[in-house]
Design an enzyme around this catalytic site. Sequence first.
Site, mmCIF file in Angstrom:
data_model
loop_
_atom_site.group_PDB
_atom_site.id
_atom_site.type_symbol
_atom_site.label_atom_id
_atom_site.label_comp_id
_atom_site.label_asym_id
_atom_site.label_seq_id
_atom_site.Cartn_x
_atom_site.Cartn_y
_atom_site.Cartn_z
ATOM 1 N N LYS A 55 61.214 21.818 18.610
ATOM 2 C CA LYS A 55 62.460 22.587 18.456
ATOM 3 C C LYS A 55 63.387 22.349 19.646
ATOM 4 O O LYS A 55 64.602 22.195 19.478
ATOM 5 C CB LYS A 55 62.139 24.088 18.342
ATOM 6 C CG LYS A 55 61.393 24.490 17.067
ATOM 7 C CD LYS A 55 60.974 25.970 17.134
ATOM 8 C CE LYS A 55 60.000 26.345 16.034
ATOM 9 N NZ LYS A 55 59.559 27.767 16.144
ATOM 10 N N GLN A 99 57.997 32.578 20.444
ATOM 11 C CA GLN A 99 57.113 31.876 19.512
ATOM 12 C C GLN A 99 55.879 32.710 19.179
ATOM 13 O O GLN A 99 55.208 33.229 20.076
ATOM 14 C CB GLN A 99 56.705 30.519 20.115
ATOM 15 C CG GLN A 99 55.847 29.653 19.211
ATOM 16 C CD GLN A 99 56.588 29.099 17.998
ATOM 17 O OE1 GLN A 99 57.818 29.020 17.976
ATOM 18 N NE2 GLN A 99 55.858 28.704 16.981
ATOM 19 N N ASP A 122 65.445 33.850 14.781
ATOM 20 C CA ASP A 122 64.243 33.814 13.938
ATOM 21 C C ASP A 122 64.389 34.697 12.694
ATOM 22 O O ASP A 122 63.614 34.553 11.744
ATOM 23 C CB ASP A 122 63.044 34.355 14.733
ATOM 24 C CG ASP A 122 62.113 33.271 15.231
ATOM 25 O OD1 ASP A 122 62.001 32.239 14.546
ATOM 26 O OD2 ASP A 122 61.477 33.488 16.282
HETATM 27 N N1 GUN Z 1 55.308 30.768 14.501
HETATM 28 C C1 GUN Z 1 55.200 30.145 13.312
HETATM 29 N N2 GUN Z 1 56.404 30.089 12.716
HETATM 30 C C2 GUN Z 1 57.279 30.664 13.555
HETATM 31 C C3 GUN Z 1 58.690 30.885 13.503
HETATM 32 O O1 GUN Z 1 59.384 30.567 12.541
HETATM 33 N N3 GUN Z 1 59.231 31.488 14.589
HETATM 34 C C4 GUN Z 1 58.483 31.891 15.644
HETATM 35 N N4 GUN Z 1 59.114 32.500 16.651
HETATM 36 N N5 GUN Z 1 57.190 31.711 15.728
HETATM 37 C C5 GUN Z 1 56.591 31.094 14.686
#
Ligand code: GUN
Length: 296
Positions: A55, A99, A122
């Site tokens: 990302k 995350q 998110d």
């Molecule tokens: N862990 C797995 N998918 C995601 C997501 O879309 N955002 C975040 N912050 N953590 C994750």
Amino acid sequence: MSDMENLIDGRRIAATIHDETAVRVAQLKDKGITPGLIFIRVGEDPASKVYVGMKERKSQELGIASSTQVLDEQTSQDQLLAIIRQHNADPSIHGILVQAPLPNHIDETVIYSAVDPAKDVDGFHPVNVGKLMLHQPGGFLPCTPAGVHELLIRSNIKLEGAEVVVLGRGNIVGKPMAAILIQKAEHANATVTVCHSRSRDIVEHCRRADVIIAALGVPQFVKADMVKEGAVIMDVGVNRIPDPSAKSGSRLVGDVDFETVQPKAGAITPNPGGVGPMTIAMLMKNTVLAAEQQSR
Ligand code: GUN
């Protein structure tokens, strides 16, 4: 269908969305605004390291100012909350991503509720979850279900009145996925069945489905005998399974038994190269949207 003509190319569609996002980044920069995104990772979960790394790399390619704050596994909930409040107050940061998964001593609900909803790229804050449920404008959609939706739309899959089965009821994918597809809106209006670990007759539900979205986290759960001829199959799963023939001793598979399901499907996402790139594309899009909204 036995050739690969039915593949939904998530990498290609994600690249198109990144091009659209890059235009918006340039427009912001013309106004003197650089979108800012902060990633927070707690502990050393190997998958999280990989995801956050991907990302961050993509955001930098697009000209988004991003950085990752890595916190020790022992960081307390109060310490994490204090860090989030600092970023909430920082006008150069438009998006904050913590995350998941977080260590067990930290309550994810408390953490996601502490992120300024305007910076919640998110889409996990209760205000943004509520806006999705109420179909109110101005919120952020969670990236993975939004990415699956975008793949369906850009692949011209008819959703109006379609029988959709969502496998999995998690807060990150299953629940918001269902909410998106039942909306009274263009590219939605589907009849959605959500199946989960306590569901009876999952196989029967799947056999009726025009679209199956697999997000339950069980390796290769969806088999050919569960799939109607011509059905659309979206595989959200990322599971590591033992494989003695692989150099690392393991390999990644989805929630769909791709080899056997692909010949029967009308359209299917490969894995990798299907849903994964779309999650990142939607995160970039949300970040630019956050920067646009905060600079008005
Ligand atoms: N862990 C797995 N998918 C995601 C997501 O879309 N955002 C975040 N912050 N953590 C994750």
